[in-house]
Scaffold this motif. Sequence first.
Motif, PDB file in Angstrom:
ATOM      1  N   ALA A  38       0.818  -1.205   0.000  1.00 44.88           N
ATOM      2  CA  ALA A  38       0.000   0.000   0.000  1.00 44.88           C
ATOM      3  C   ALA A  38       0.857   1.263   0.000  1.00 44.88           C
ATOM      4  CB  ALA A  38      -0.925   0.014   1.206  1.00 44.88           C
ATOM      5  N   SER A  42       3.969   6.460  -2.262  1.00 42.53           N
ATOM      6  CA  SER A  42       3.883   7.325  -1.085  1.00 42.53           C
ATOM      7  C   SER A  42       5.094   8.238  -0.914  1.00 42.53           C
ATOM      8  CB  SER A  42       3.703   6.485   0.176  1.00 42.53           C
ATOM      9  OG  SER A  42       4.850   5.687   0.396  1.00 42.53           O
ATOM     10  N   ALA A 100       2.285  -4.025  -7.562  1.00 41.16           N
ATOM     11  CA  ALA A 100       1.294  -3.442  -6.663  1.00 41.16           C
ATOM     12  C   ALA A 100       0.799  -2.110  -7.209  1.00 41.16           C
ATOM     13  CB  ALA A 100       1.896  -3.225  -5.280  1.00 41.16           C
ATOM     14  N   SER A 102      -1.610   1.194  -5.809  1.00 39.68           N
ATOM     15  CA  SER A 102      -2.289   1.763  -4.647  1.00 39.68           C
ATOM     16  C   SER A 102      -3.064   3.005  -5.073  1.00 39.68           C
ATOM     17  CB  SER A 102      -1.287   2.129  -3.549  1.00 39.68           C
ATOM     18  OG  SER A 102      -0.464   3.196  -3.970  1.00 39.68           O
ATOM     19  N   TYR A 103      -4.160   3.233  -4.396  1.00 39.33           N
ATOM     20  CA  TYR A 103      -5.005   4.393  -4.682  1.00 39.33           C
ATOM     21  C   TYR A 103      -5.186   5.177  -3.393  1.00 39.33           C
ATOM     22  CZ  TYR A 103      -9.012   7.184  -5.991  1.00 39.33           C
ATOM     23  OH  TYR A 103      -9.850   8.243  -6.237  1.00 39.33           O
TER      24      TYR A 103
END
Length: 105
Positions: A38, A42, A100, A102-103
């Motif tokens: 996740a 970021s 991966a 992620s939102y």
Amino acid sequence: MQKAKHIIFLLFVAASAAAQQQPLFSHYLLNGFGFNPALAGSSGSLDTRLSYRRQWVGLEDAPMTQVLSAHAPVGRSLGLGGYLFNDAAGQLQRTGGSVAVSYGF
């Protein structure tokens, strides 16, 4: 006769069984994306990490793990990343990877 059927069944099950060796990680603080997908995107920019771990140095066929991971933001609220790993422990060797997405809000 019933006992013979059970023995034959167990032999077939045992012959087709396969064990697994999970990669051993210890760099939790250095590569957060490798443990939590996740986190993709970021960091705000391209984040690439390479990890190498060799356990029991000096012993033959000691466990060894290499991991290459990268993740970056794509657009305003989307992150994309992936990793490749190679894990060897004695005669067992496993190579693989994962992707991966992620939102975020």
